[in-house]
Write a protein that holds these residues in place. Structure first.
Motif, PDB file in Angstrom:
ATOM      1  N   GLY A  16       0.931  -1.110   0.024  1.00 22.96           N
ATOM      2  CA  GLY A  16       0.014  -0.086  -0.035  1.00 22.96           C
ATOM      3  C   GLY A  16       0.840   1.224   0.185  1.00 22.96           C
ATOM      4  N   SER A  19       1.047   3.099  -3.453  1.00 19.69           N
ATOM      5  CA  SER A  19      -0.096   3.899  -3.855  1.00 19.69           C
ATOM      6  C   SER A  19      -0.309   5.179  -2.967  1.00 19.69           C
ATOM      7  CB  SER A  19      -1.282   3.011  -3.577  1.00 19.69           C
ATOM      8  OG  SER A  19      -1.269   1.761  -4.361  1.00 19.69           O
ATOM      9  N   ASP A  22       1.943   7.589  -4.547  1.00 24.31           N
ATOM     10  CA  ASP A  22       1.506   8.343  -5.656  1.00 24.31           C
ATOM     11  C   ASP A  22       0.407   9.417  -5.723  1.00 24.31           C
ATOM     12  OD1 ASP A  22       3.134   6.376  -7.246  1.00 24.31           O
ATOM     13  OD2 ASP A  22       1.595   5.044  -7.495  1.00 24.31           O
ATOM     14  N   SER A  35      -2.892  11.680   2.273  1.00 22.52           N
ATOM     15  CA  SER A  35      -1.686  10.798   1.804  1.00 22.52           C
ATOM     16  C   SER A  35      -0.554  11.137   2.794  1.00 22.52           C
ATOM     17  CB  SER A  35      -1.489  10.962   0.418  1.00 22.52           C
ATOM     18  OG  SER A  35      -2.623  10.753  -0.292  1.00 22.52           O
ATOM     19  N   THR A  59       9.917   7.494  -7.529  1.00 23.33           N
ATOM     20  CA  THR A  59       8.771   8.300  -8.112  1.00 23.33           C
ATOM     21  C   THR A  59       8.964   9.870  -8.376  1.00 23.33           C
ATOM     22  OG1 THR A  59       7.414   6.744  -6.606  1.00 23.33           O
ATOM     23  CG2 THR A  59       6.294   8.896  -7.431  1.00 23.33           C
TER      24      THR A  59
END
Length: 64
Positions: A16, A19, A22, A35, A59
């Protein structure tokens, strides 16, 4: 706080964290804020902290 420790480990095992990282790239401030807060709480666990660092490097730094 065994439940919280178990929850942090479960989120890592279920993949997780990428995600959540992101979601930091979203245009909506509320999504980014929530987040970031979740990642901060998950980073209490040292294994999560290391993985978050690896994911954010790929990322955000690797994409430039």
């Amino acid at each position: 706080m065994q439940f919280a420790d178990d929850a942090r480990a479960l989120i890592r095992r279920e993949k997780g964290l990428p995600s959540l990282v992101d979601l930091l790239g979203q245009d909506r401030d509320d999504i980014v804020c929530h987040s970031a807060l979740a990642l901060r709480n998950l980073a209490i666990d040292e294994n999560n902290k290391a993985l978050i660092g690896k994911v954010t490097n790929v990322t955000f730094i690797g994409s430039q």
